[in-house]
Scaffold this active site. Structure first.
Site, PDB file in Angstrom:
ATOM      1  N   CYS A   1       0.768  -1.201  -0.074  1.00 20.96           N
ATOM      2  CA  CYS A   1       0.027   0.173  -0.187  1.00 20.96           C
ATOM      3  C   CYS A   1       0.823   1.313  -0.010  1.00 20.96           C
ATOM      4  CB  CYS A   1      -0.963   0.076   1.051  1.00 20.96           C
ATOM      5  SG  CYS A   1      -1.892  -1.523   1.308  1.00 20.96           S
ATOM      6  N   SER A   2       1.768   1.275   0.845  1.00 21.91           N
ATOM      7  CA  SER A   2       2.723   2.528   0.971  1.00 21.91           C
ATOM      8  C   SER A   2       4.357   2.331   0.741  1.00 21.91           C
ATOM      9  CB  SER A   2       2.661   2.941   2.537  1.00 21.91           C
ATOM     10  OG  SER A   2       2.741   1.986   3.315  1.00 21.91           O
TER      11      SER A   2
END
Length: 908
Positions: A876-877
């Site tokens: 996600c990051s």
């Protein structure tokens, strides 16, 4: 009667109103123009100025003035607008028709045409100049007109005639009229140097024989044969000074001959050699003057020459002609301009500041008045010449380039096609320099825009006319480059100032008007700029409720929650898309997999498209055909697929809108079709290599008998449901064999059928869905290869660049764990490195923006027992939680174990 003095002044000798006496008056209507040639018809007159302008006046009953049919009679000289910009070499007037020839041998005619005297292949009058296509490449150097017939002389000494022939004045051994130019066969090989037409007779001079020949009407003895009968073929005239033998001291070989044909008279002048009367004066060109010595006593004369030439479109077009007759081949493909000579002239005058300044001033004054309706490829030379004379990097040159660009923008589409053809046939060096000239001007304009915006002298709302014009030409040159196949990199078109404008749009709460206008010229954006524009548009669409933006306050949009089951992914996706409202596609996705933990901050959305792309590639999906090239393509018949392609197109569009890689193995042909770029045989070679090679062999074949053995016709055989279906590529194609003459048409139709005709319905549905899934429109700025890279990513890995871009949290680059990690990573096999990339980002592909913009974080999870903690990748990051290990062996083991869990991403 017209009287032309040696100083270029024109007078008219005519009867007074009472017709009892004659008067001579100076034609003051021509102002200070220097006249170099004149011609008289029965009731009309013509005059050519040294500045390249043609004037006509008199009666216009048949359109012989060439100024249109609205004027029936003109007492004062009228400018023939239709020939504006054509560098004329000679003019001629017949009874009620007119002809001119250009310096490059193009012949134009207008006026009375009842006998075909205009040479246009018909007998309809023309009231404006018309090009005589039958004389193309004839190398015409001289023309002469009779009452109703015309004679044309080529540089090679050949003569052709057309028009009325009742008295034999055409020399074709008949009394038949001719509507198109026909060569006088009796003069073949004689190398005629002069031709003159009387009312119904013709004279020609052959210097190698010292003979003048005549043919046509002899009713008043004008043929010089001591009789009054007509002659249907050329016969020599017995001159009193030459009875067939050349006598020393009393011979025409000692003289220069000039032949003149009056109405019913013939005159032969014996002149001293090099008599100026023999040579026609022409319009001014750079060959006639020497622009230099600007500080000498002759500066005023030099300045006048500069003013005359560079204030005239025709004079500029008549300068810089290719040598050795090459300019006689001027056509829609060949400009006839010696571009090296243009560059040499620029280098010479750039060393003479006073001269250079004068040239640029005259060009600037000329630009607003350039021809709006050019009638010949010769008109377009000025668009090739002037940019190279405006290469200097100063504001004056940039301003003039803007005016020139505006003039080009005013051209009609058909005229732009001619200019495009001429540009595509330039040498690559000159074409690249042309790009550089307009690129610098555009860069200067945009830099000025940024400067004015920064100091609040201007807003980002609008682009000025000249700014748009130079950008328009730059985009036009990019299109020419793409079609012509010039090996010029697209980076030659980029304008770095665009990046600053994009940054200003990101940072300022302003309307994006100027940026949106710039997107009409995508060639000036590099790929990163285009991606940034796409991001700006997505941000606007996703953050605002655009439907009600004019009547309601702005609404912040929530994400589109997208729950799916991994085992039934496509079914769930289709169900959601079938029930989705149009406004939902403006929102960013937030994906969740049923029964799996995880919050979507981008990683799960990327996984959705990766898994969906893999599922649609499977044979059981039934949507696309997988070909021998391992690429996917649309089926020929799509009626049984329902709305499948609409849904696939929607999903494809959503991938672009959400900035996700969707690695469908489509050929580049799909992206070309999406962007409406013409497809070629090279695209077919990628999709169907075997068929592509066969078609290429057909194009390369040189032996006619091979085509007979191939037994090909204009059909294509297709396998469908176990049987072979024959499809005609054109009407009655079964009965049209493929030959050496029509093979190009066959290949083009074959390519068109595969990529367009056979898949028209599924592709149309696919694009309808794509527009739904991607409400943004600026994706059309991308080139096909760029759009393909955005969807598929690429596999050009620079792992050291990846290491360079890493940021650290809880670590320093010099820490032993970090050194150990990179030591282990760089020793991994390439396949394992790619799996690590998928473990970290959700895909083993590099985004189109490249690793330069790909930054991930290595963080310390600060665990008490790091040996029991595996590396964790947060897709996600882009965060890798890397515990502090005691040795490289454990680090390598745990890292490999972690990335083995990436099988869901469809890696090899």
């Amino acid at each position: 009667m017209l009287l032309l003095s040696s100083d270029g002044k024109l007078s008219e000798h005519r009867a007074t109103a009472s017709a009892t006496r004659f008067e001579t008056r100076l034609l003051k209507e021509l102002g200070n123009r220097y006249i170099v040639q004149i011609a008289c018809g029965d009731h009309h007159s013509m005059a050519l100025s040294r500045g390249g302008e043609l004037f006509t006046w008199g009666q216009n009953a048949h359109g012989q003035l060439g100024v249109g049919g609205q004027v029936t009679c003109a007492a004062e000289p009228q400018l023939v607008e239709g020939l504006k910009g054509i560098a004329l070499a000679q003019i001629a007037a017949g009874g009620a028709h007119s002809l001119v020839v250009s310096l490059s041998g193009a012949v134009y005619s207008w006026g009375k045409n009842d006998s075909g005297q205009l040479g246009l292949g018909h007998t309809q009058d023309r009231d404006c100049p018309s090009y005589i296509g039958a004389l193309h490449h004839w190398k015409t150097v001289f023309i002469s007109c009779g009452a109703d017939h015309t004679a044309v002389l080529s540089k090679d000494g050949l003569v052709c005639t057309f028009g009325a022939g009742e008295a034999g004045q055409l020399g074709h051994n008949s009394t038949r009229s001719e509507q198109t130019p026909r060569m006088v066969a009796e003069l073949w090989g004689a190398r005629v140097s002069q031709v003159a037409c009387g009312r119904r007779h013709t004279l020609v001079y052959v210097p190698s024989l010292g003979k003048v020949y005549s043919f046509g009407s002899g009713e008043e003895g004008q043929l010089g044969n001591e009789g009054k009968s007509n002659q249907l073929v050329p016969l020599p005239i017995n001159l009193p000074v030459d009875n067939g033998k050349q006598n020393q001291g009393n011979s025409t070989s000692q003289k220069e001959i000039k032949i003149i044909a009056g109405g019913n008279q013939s005159i032969i002048l014996l002149l001293k050699k090099r008599n100026s009367y023999l040579n026609l004066n022409g319009i001014a060109t750079l060959k006639d003057v020497w622009i230099s010595n600007s500080y000498s006593q002759k500066w005023e004369d030099t300045r006048k020459d500069i003013s005359l030439i560079f204030s005239s479109e025709a004079c500029i077009n008549g300068s810089f002609l290719e040598q050795r007759d090459k300019h006689f081949r001027t056509s829609k493909e060949i400009s006839g301009v010696d571009m090296l000579e243009v560059l040499r002239f620029y280098e010479n005058i750039s060393c003479e500041p006073r001269v250079f300044q004068e040239v640029k001033q005259e060009i600037k004054k000329l630009l607003p008045s350039l021809s709006l309706s050019p009638i010949s490829p010769e008109n377009f030379r000025i668009y090739l010449i002037l940019p190279f004379l405006l290469r200097e990097k100063d504001d004056a040159s940039y301003h003039s380039l803007g005016l020139l660009a505006q003039a080009i923008m005013r051209l009609q589409p058909r005229d732009l096609q001619i200019l495009e053809s001429l540009l595509s046939n330039l040498e690559e060096f000159f074409f690249k320099e042309l790009i550089s000239i307009y690129q610098r001007a555009s860069w200067n304009n945009l830099s000025q825009l940024i400067f004015e915006v920064r100091f609040c002298r201007r807003s980002l709302f609008e682009l000025r006319c000249q700014e748009r014009a130079t950008l328009h030409i730059l985009q036009f040159l990019f299109q020419v480059k793409s079609k012509a196949g010039f090996r010029i990199h697209k980076s030659n078109f980029y304008i770095p100032a665009v990046k600053e404008i994009i940054r200003m749009c990101f940072c300022r709460d302003v309307k994006k008007t100027a940026l949106w206008k710039l997107t009409k010229y995508p060639c000036i954006f590099d790929m990163q700029d285009k991606i940034a524009v796409h991001d700006i548009e997505r941000s606007i669409l996703s953050l605002h409720c655009l439907i009600n933006i004019m009547s309601f306050p702005l609404e912040v949009q929530e994400p589109w929650f997208f729950p799916v089951r991994r085992q039934h992914l496509l079914q769930d996706v289709w169900d959601i898309l079938n029930n989705a409202a149009p406004e939902q596609f403006r929102r960013m996705l937030e994906v969740s997999f049923d029964g799996e933990a995880g919050v979507d901050e981008g990683g799960l959305t990327r996984e959705l498209f990766s898994v969906a792309a893999r599922a649609l590639r499977e044979p059981g999906a039934g949507a696309f055909r997988r070909l021998a090239s391992q690429l996917l393509w649309f089926p020929r018949q799509a009626s049984s697929h329902g709305n499948t392609f609409f849904l696939v197109g929607t999903l494809f569009g959503m991938a672009l809108y959400n900035k996700c890689i969707a690695p469908f193995p489509f050929p580049q042909a799909l992206y070309k079709k999406m962007l409406q770029v013409e497809l070629t045989l090279e695209d077919l070679k990628e999709l169907l290599p075997s068929e592509g090679r066969s078609l290429q062999q057909i194009l390369d074949e040189e032996h006619d008998d091979i085509f007979e053995n191939l037994d090909l016709n204009f059909t294509i055989l297709e396998e469908e449901g176990g049987s072979t279906v024959v499809t005609e590529l054109k009407e009655n194609g079964t009965n049209i064999p493929v030959t050496k003459q029509n093979r190009k048409e066959f290949v083009d139709l074959y390519v068109n059928y595969v990529f367009n005709e056979s898949v028209q319905k599924p592709f149309k549905e696919f694009m309808r869905g794509f527009s739904r899934g991607c409400p943004a429109k600026k994706w059309k700025m991308f080139l096909p290869v760029e759009l393909q890279a955005i969807f598929e990513g690429h596999k050009k890995y620079d792992w050291h660049l990846l290491e360079k871009n890493v940021k650290y949290s809880g670590y320093r680059k010099s820490d032993e764990t970090i050194k150990s990690f990179w030591d282990v990573f760089h020793k991994l096999p390439e396949e394992k490195k790619r799996m690590f990339l998928a473990f970290l980002s959700g895909s083993d592909r590099i985004p189109a923006s490249g690793l330069e913009d790909f930054t991930f974080v290595i963080a310390d999870p600060e665990k008490e027992n790091p040996d029991a903690y595996y590396p964790v990748g947060n897709t996600c990051s882009y965060i890798l939680q890397l515990p502090r290990y005691s040795c490289k062996r454990i680090l390598k083991k745990r890292l490999l174990s972690a990335i083995e869990h990436c099988e869901n991403f469809g890696l090899p």
